[in-house]
Design a protein around this motif. Structure first.
Motif, PDB file in Angstrom:
ATOM      1  N   PRO A 177       0.793  -1.154  -0.193  1.00 48.68           N
ATOM      2  CA  PRO A 177       0.064  -0.035   0.004  1.00 48.68           C
ATOM      3  C   PRO A 177       0.805   1.228   0.028  1.00 48.68           C
ATOM      4  O   PRO A 177       0.764   2.233  -0.720  1.00 48.68           O
ATOM      5  N   VAL A 178       1.992   1.397   0.847  1.00 45.85           N
ATOM      6  CA  VAL A 178       2.765   2.543   0.802  1.00 45.85           C
ATOM      7  C   VAL A 178       3.181   2.803  -0.424  1.00 45.85           C
ATOM      8  O   VAL A 178       3.430   4.053  -0.841  1.00 45.85           O
ATOM      9  N   ASN A 179       3.982   1.910  -1.136  1.00 45.20           N
ATOM     10  CA  ASN A 179       4.474   2.068  -2.572  1.00 45.20           C
ATOM     11  C   ASN A 179       3.433   2.440  -3.380  1.00 45.20           C
ATOM     12  O   ASN A 179       3.589   3.591  -4.261  1.00 45.20           O
ATOM     13  N   ILE A 180       2.360   1.820  -3.283  1.00 48.17           N
ATOM     14  CA  ILE A 180       1.322   2.202  -4.269  1.00 48.17           C
ATOM     15  C   ILE A 180       1.055   3.864  -4.237  1.00 48.17           C
ATOM     16  O   ILE A 180       0.779   4.460  -5.165  1.00 48.17           O
ATOM     17  N   GLN A 202      -5.711   5.926   7.171  1.00 45.96           N
ATOM     18  CA  GLN A 202      -7.008   5.494   6.347  1.00 45.96           C
ATOM     19  C   GLN A 202      -6.567   4.785   5.001  1.00 45.96           C
ATOM     20  O   GLN A 202      -7.253   3.760   4.718  1.00 45.96           O
ATOM     21  N   ARG A 203      -5.842   5.457   4.296  1.00 44.56           N
ATOM     22  CA  ARG A 203      -5.795   5.146   2.822  1.00 44.56           C
ATOM     23  C   ARG A 203      -5.007   3.656   2.727  1.00 44.56           C
ATOM     24  O   ARG A 203      -5.141   2.802   1.921  1.00 44.56           O
ATOM     25  N   VAL A 204      -3.905   3.574   3.773  1.00 45.45           N
ATOM     26  CA  VAL A 204      -3.019   2.197   3.667  1.00 45.45           C
ATOM     27  C   VAL A 204      -4.097   1.099   4.271  1.00 45.45           C
ATOM     28  O   VAL A 204      -4.267   0.273   3.551  1.00 45.45           O
ATOM     29  N   ARG A 205      -5.161   1.499   5.241  1.00 48.33           N
ATOM     30  CA  ARG A 205      -5.992   0.459   5.647  1.00 48.33           C
ATOM     31  C   ARG A 205      -6.929  -0.123   4.698  1.00 48.33           C
ATOM     32  O   ARG A 205      -7.100  -1.142   4.453  1.00 48.33           O
ATOM     33  N   VAL A 206      -7.598   0.961   3.832  1.00 49.66           N
ATOM     34  CA  VAL A 206      -8.491   0.312   2.732  1.00 49.66           C
ATOM     35  C   VAL A 206      -7.500  -0.390   1.791  1.00 49.66           C
ATOM     36  O   VAL A 206      -8.109  -1.407   1.301  1.00 49.66           O
ATOM     37  N   LEU A 207      -6.526  -0.207   1.282  1.00 42.65           N
ATOM     38  CA  LEU A 207      -5.721  -0.793   0.474  1.00 42.65           C
ATOM     39  C   LEU A 207      -5.465  -2.263   1.041  1.00 42.65           C
ATOM     40  O   LEU A 207      -5.559  -3.284   0.289  1.00 42.65           O
TER      41      LEU A 207
END
Ligand SMILES: [Mn+2]
Ligand SMILES: [Mn+2]
Ligand SMILES: [Zn+2]
Ligand SMILES: [Zn+2]
Lengths: 143, 143
Positions: free
Chosen positions: B5-8, B19-24
């Motif tokens: 997720p972090v790379n994306i 939140q964004r990491v969590r969703v991915l």
DNA sequence: CACAGTAATGCAATCAAATTGCATTTTTAT
DNA sequence: ATAAAAATGCAATTTGATTGCATTACTGTG
């Protein structure tokens, strides 16, 4: 092929009401599918919103109309071919959803057979192409 | 293929928030697509409903997730293949929507080319097969 | 590493879509 | 013409999605 709302109702042993006839007439006006919001707007206050929902649902159940979802999750309706029944919709043709005018066409293009992975049993298929429709393409050329 | 997720987020120059990491992470857990309602339920009160909407929308815009509408007009999300971009989603594979468990699978089956009628220019294609998935078929046989 | 600017989040309010319950009206069979 | 059954319309409710705005979190710069 000419649509006779009254006959269609009889064939499916549905009660003949002016609202039901009206809905079929309206949908039969055009060969392209009509969206629920459009229908609602056109019928204005002739028919109550709730009644329209109920009529569309029963028509779908009976195999009179088929419902095509567009990419926004909006329902669109078109008259089914005569081979559709309460048991099974035969809607194995390709739909074309114009990204310009957002109309949905029932194309006379059959969906080719596709091999499913082992274990997956497909019973029906839904294919929608997105792009620019004939009319919108012409409009672009004129300008 | 392992999802980071972090790379994306970096690749698409999106701010890194939990939140964004969590969703991915949640979406990457399973290969089948997950519906918006399911996601909402799983994330519970970790993430506000509105924030989830916004994250899903931006992910779709950026070509990180693709959205598959089921027959009820419910949005389902799956990670895009690496070839998707902000300009164009390459989601030309067949989807399988199980009528029993209602899961949506991204199949490794490409949509065959279809000839459009004169005047219609298709730029993308969406094909969904409905039927019984592998797991549900097995369950039936066991009983 | 502190700080300032900018973007994302959460919450409340709003808007829109769909469903439900029920009284009234319409249809159809007799 | 009548009565039973079904469909309709209206109000209320539920559910899904969007908007505005104050607060909080991130990121680049010094
Ligand atoms: Mn069709
Ligand atoms: Mn997919
Ligand atoms: Zn068009
Ligand atoms: Zn299944």
């Amino acid at each position: 092929m000419k649509i006779n709302p009254v006959n269609i109702l009889k064939e499916h042993s549905l009660k003949h009401t002016k609202q039901r006839v009206r809905v079929l007439e309206e949908i039969a006006l055009d060969t392209v599918a009509i969206s629920q919001p459009e229908l609602e707007k056109k019928l204005g206050k002739e028919i109550d919103r709730v009644t329209l929902y109920r009529i569309l649902n029963i028509y779908e159940d009976k195999g009179i109309l088929h419902r095509i979802m567009d990419m926004n999750g909006t329902a669109n309706y078109a008259i089914c071919s005569s081979s559709c029944s309460e048991e099974h919709h035969h809607d194995e043709h390709v739909h074309f959803n114009c990204t310009s005018c957002s109309k949905i066409y029932c194309l006379d293009v059959t969906v080719p057979k596709m091999v499913m992975p082992h274990g997956f049993k497909a019973v029906s298929m839904n294919t929608t192409a997105y792009g620019i429709c004939e009319k919108c393409n012409l409009l672009v050329k004129e300008n």
